[in-house]
Write a protein that holds these residues in place. Structure first.
Motif, PDB file in Angstrom:
ATOM      1  N   ARG A   1       0.901  -0.821  -0.282  1.00  7.47           N
ATOM      2  CA  ARG A   1      -0.149  -0.175  -0.252  1.00  7.47           C
ATOM      3  C   ARG A   1       0.234   0.854  -0.089  1.00  7.47           C
ATOM      4  N   PHE A   2       2.030   0.924   0.564  1.00  4.85           N
ATOM      5  CA  PHE A   2       2.296   2.358   0.744  1.00  4.85           C
ATOM      6  C   PHE A   2       3.902   2.198  -0.371  1.00  4.85           C
ATOM      7  N   GLY A   3       4.210   1.383  -0.708  1.00  5.92           N
ATOM      8  CA  GLY A   3       5.649   0.896  -1.638  1.00  5.92           C
ATOM      9  C   GLY A   3       6.768  -0.143  -0.895  1.00  5.92           C
ATOM     10  N   ALA A   4       7.377  -0.365  -1.170  1.00  4.37           N
ATOM     11  CA  ALA A   4       8.821  -1.454  -1.247  1.00  4.37           C
ATOM     12  C   ALA A   4       9.343  -0.832  -0.416  1.00  4.37           C
ATOM     13  N   ARG A   5      10.425   1.082  -1.466  1.00  3.24           N
ATOM     14  CA  ARG A   5      10.753   2.120  -0.462  1.00  3.24           C
ATOM     15  C   ARG A   5      10.364   1.472   1.436  1.00  3.24           C
ATOM     16  N   THR A   6       9.347   1.815   1.139  1.00  2.00           N
ATOM     17  CA  THR A   6       8.689   2.829   2.930  1.00  2.00           C
ATOM     18  C   THR A   6       8.374   1.075   3.527  1.00  2.00           C
ATOM     19  N   ALA A   7       8.693   0.028   2.894  1.00  2.00           N
ATOM     20  CA  ALA A   7       8.928  -1.000   4.256  1.00  2.00           C
ATOM     21  C   ALA A   7      10.289  -0.852   4.317  1.00  2.00           C
ATOM     22  N   SER A   8      11.346  -0.896   3.415  1.00  2.00           N
ATOM     23  CA  SER A   8      12.755  -0.843   3.648  1.00  2.00           C
ATOM     24  C   SER A   8      12.986  -0.233   4.167  1.00  2.00           C
ATOM     25  N   ALA A   9      12.741   1.330   4.419  1.00  2.00           N
ATOM     26  CA  ALA A   9      13.536   1.553   5.467  1.00  2.00           C
ATOM     27  C   ALA A   9      12.516   1.529   6.941  1.00  2.00           C
ATOM     28  N   LEU A  10      11.561   0.989   6.732  1.00  2.00           N
ATOM     29  CA  LEU A  10      10.979   0.758   8.098  1.00  2.00           C
ATOM     30  C   LEU A  10      12.341  -0.637   8.677  1.00  2.00           C
ATOM     31  N   ARG A  11      12.096  -1.690   8.127  1.00  2.00           N
ATOM     32  CA  ARG A  11      13.151  -2.260   8.429  1.00  2.00           C
ATOM     33  C   ARG A  11      14.363  -2.167   8.636  1.00  2.00           C
ATOM     34  N   ALA A  12      14.646  -1.116   7.482  1.00  2.00           N
ATOM     35  CA  ALA A  12      16.468  -0.507   7.827  1.00  2.00           C
ATOM     36  C   ALA A  12      16.629  -0.236   9.609  1.00  2.00           C
ATOM     37  N   MET A  13      15.689   0.848   9.982  1.00  2.00           N
ATOM     38  CA  MET A  13      15.604   0.984  11.193  1.00  2.00           C
ATOM     39  C   MET A  13      15.344  -0.027  12.524  1.00  2.00           C
ATOM     40  N   TYR A  14      14.546  -1.412  12.284  1.00  2.00           N
ATOM     41  CA  TYR A  14      14.353  -1.904  13.344  1.00  2.00           C
ATOM     42  C   TYR A  14      15.503  -2.720  13.509  1.00  2.00           C
ATOM     43  N   TYR A  15      16.395  -2.646  12.258  1.00  2.00           N
ATOM     44  CA  TYR A  15      17.220  -3.363  12.436  1.00  2.00           C
ATOM     45  C   TYR A  15      18.790  -2.999  12.998  1.00  2.00           C
ATOM     46  N   LEU A  16      18.516  -1.375  12.790  1.00  2.00           N
ATOM     47  CA  LEU A  16      20.202  -0.770  13.181  1.00  2.00           C
ATOM     48  C   LEU A  16      20.577  -1.346  14.908  1.00  2.00           C
ATOM     49  N   PRO A  17      19.508  -1.629  15.754  1.00  2.00           N
ATOM     50  CA  PRO A  17      20.355  -1.747  16.928  1.00  2.00           C
ATOM     51  C   PRO A  17      21.360  -2.988  16.322  1.00  2.00           C
TER      52      PRO A  17
END
Lengths: 273, 290
Positions: free
Chosen positions: B100-116
């Motif tokens: 619904r919001f695009g693959a970019r939004t999904a991968s940006a959120l994924r990167a933020m969860y992964y950062l720690p």
């Protein structure tokens, strides 16, 4: 779900993402505050200006440049050596299919899952015996063995599916084994080898337990050990703590940005094999 | 010389450097550790053989049992909770946000969860040690509280568990999202035609399809939780009292602070045994599943 519902889902996920990166934001924000500003405004206010003296002082106090160099030296050496050993092992196990390969692989797997505590004291004792205690070399040797165990396991699976025809053609052309490895197997396996190099580098950089035991002097310590040992000490005040956190976080984020693609691909390769 | 005519024997040569290194760094030290666990030894002088005394002492040692209970808590915080939350997050990012919001939004959120996950775990401990500080930490300020998160024996383990959930969460999210990419979209399409809810699709398609990934995540995170050392060292050093003691830190304490090398070795041997058994059981179950 449509209308407000879909935005609610997005909002919830964004809020969680902000919670996840909040520590990074707040560390960055407070590392540039002066002690006076910190004590009057607290950790939540935006910084008035850019006060870098706290970071500079902390850097000099712990000789951070030395720690960075030690971490870099150890991580780079381990990643290269462990990849070389993994390639040699995987060549014998995955392509050569030597007898007893299943048992050898199991041995490597067990070596990788063993807790380091079960090796730590004898290694410490032996390192003292041979005069390697408190040298970067001691950590390089031990970490190389541990990382190579994982690398062998992963690469053997990859090389087990290596197209045999190419190697047979090379053999007919007169290429020996070592030449086939160097000229054919390694170049074709480059993508997996690169993933391993980067992973070994970052894992070794992040390692805490073994470097803590082996590297006790200021000249040999790595970044995580230096910061972790300082953490409990009394003289750390609020600004110094945030400066130390920032100096630990920055290299990790730099690696993340540089290697992001390989990392995400690598995490998944490592998981499925 | 062809690969076939020269046989397989020559390939052994390539294993020699590693096998020698392994012998010196892993096999011999491990056997020495097991050997030391049957002795009383301070680290200097000659070890004195005492048979199974260290092990019988372990069984009666309350600190040892408590440290294993804390490990169970850490398995919940490092393996169970991140896997459960990670499943929901990965599914939401993959088939809801991504569509619904695009693959970019999904991968940006994924990167933020992964950062720690990219932080050295000791550095994560430094960051949280500062944020949780009772007098100047950010956490108390935000919530207007006055808690000694890591210094209060009733609170310390729960606090460490919370930090570990934060630290681990990104790993399952990344792995599960990768796993979802191999799921055949026609399953979801068929379910949608049947009018299945998001939850029904999650339960009946997503979870069964990425079972192998769930296994791998649970196994690797459980082992990591059993081995956990860095965050305990940095955040609490096992305290206050014994509130956050774990076996790895307990053995470290016996090796390097109490000079009870024999006892420390026994703890390390038991821990190694448990990890090998857990790995074996997981792999067994996984084999039966597939």
């Amino acid at each position: 779900m449509r209308g407000p519902g879909r935005w609610a889902v997005l909002l919830a996920l964004v809020v969680l993402a902000v919670v996840m990166i909040f520590p990074f934001l707040i560390v960055g924000m407070n590392a540039v505050k002066s002690p006076a500003e910190y004590s009057s405004q607290g950790p939540l206010s935006l910084p008035d200006g850019l006060y870098l003296q706290g970071i500079v002082d902390f850097w000099n106090r712990v000789e951070f440049g030395t720690k960075l160099w030690n971490s870099l030296l150890i991580s780079a050496s381990v990643s290269v050596l462990a990849v070389v050993l993994s390639v040699l092992n995987a060549y014998a196990l995955g392509i050569g299919r030597v007898q007893g390969r299943v048992w050898i692989l199991a041995l490597f797997l067990v070596a990788n899952t063993l807790p380091q505590e079960a090796l730590a004291y004898p290694l410490y004792y032996l390192a003292k015996g041979v005069g390697l205690y408190d040298t970067q070399l001691s950590v390089i040797i031990v970490m190389t063995a541990i990382q190579a165990a994982f690398g062998t396991y992963l690469l053997s699976a990859v090389l087990g599916q290596f197209p045999k025809e190419i190697l047979e053609a090379a053999a007919i052309d007169g290429a020996g084994r070592l030449r086939s490895l160097w000229r054919i197997v390694v170049p074709i396996s480059r993508p997996t080898i690169n993933v391993l190099l980067i992973f070994f580098f970052i894992w070794t950089w992040n390692e805490f337990f073994l470097p803590l035991i082996f590297l006790i002097s200021n000249d040999t310590q790595t970044v995580p050990v230096a910061l972790g040992v300082l953490q409990g000490e009394k003289y750390m005040d609020a600004t110094m703590s945030s400066a130390s956190a920032l100096l630990g976080v920055v290299p990790a984020i730099a690696f993340f940005l540089i290697f992001q693609r390989t990392l995400t691909r690598g995490v998944t390769v490592g998981a499925i094999k | 010389m062809s690969v076939r005519t020269s046989g397989r024997r020559g390939y052994w040569l390539y294993l020699i450097p590693s096998l020698l290194l392994f012998l010196a760094v892993i096999v011999v030290p491990f056997l020495m550790n097991v050997g030391a666990s049957f002795t009383r030894w301070s680290g200097v002088g000659t070890p004195r053989w005492i048979g199974l005394d260290n092990y019988t002492r372990l069984l009666a040692d309350e600190r040892f049992w408590e440290s294993f209970q804390h490990n169970v808590g850490l398995i919940v915080a490092m393996a169970v909770v991140p896997t459960m939350i990670g499943l929901v997050l990965a599914a939401a990012l993959f088939d809801y946000i991504g569509k619904r919001f695009g693959a970019r939004t999904a991968s940006a959120l994924r990167a933020m969860y992964y950062l720690p996950q990219v932080l050295p775990v000791a550095v994560a401990g430094v960051v949280w040690g500062w944020m949780l500080h009772p007098s100047y930490g950010a956490v108390n300020q935000i919530f207007g509280l006055d808690l000694d998160w890591l210094g209060d024996p009733d609170l310390a383990l729960a606090t460490v568990m919370g930090v570990m959930v934060w630290f681990q969460l990104g790993y399952p999210v990344v792995i599960f999202m990768a796993g979802l990419q191999r799921v055949d979209p026609s399953y979801y399409e068929a379910a949608e035609i049947d009018g299945a809810s998001w939850w029904a699709k999650f339960w009946h398609i997503t979870i069964p399809q990425i079972r192998p990934e769930i296994f791998v995540v649970l196994l690797t995170c459980t082992i990591a939780a059993l081995k956990v050392f860095g965050p305990i060292f940095v955040l609490t050093r096992g305290g206050p009292g014994n509130a956050t003691m774990v076996p790895s830190y307990f053995s470290y304490l016996n090796f390097f602070q109490k000079s009870n090398v024999g006892y420390g070795s026994a703890i390390a041997t038991v821990l190694a045994l448990i990890i090998v058994v857990v790995t074996f059981l997981f792999l067994r179950v996984q084999e039966r599943e597939s």
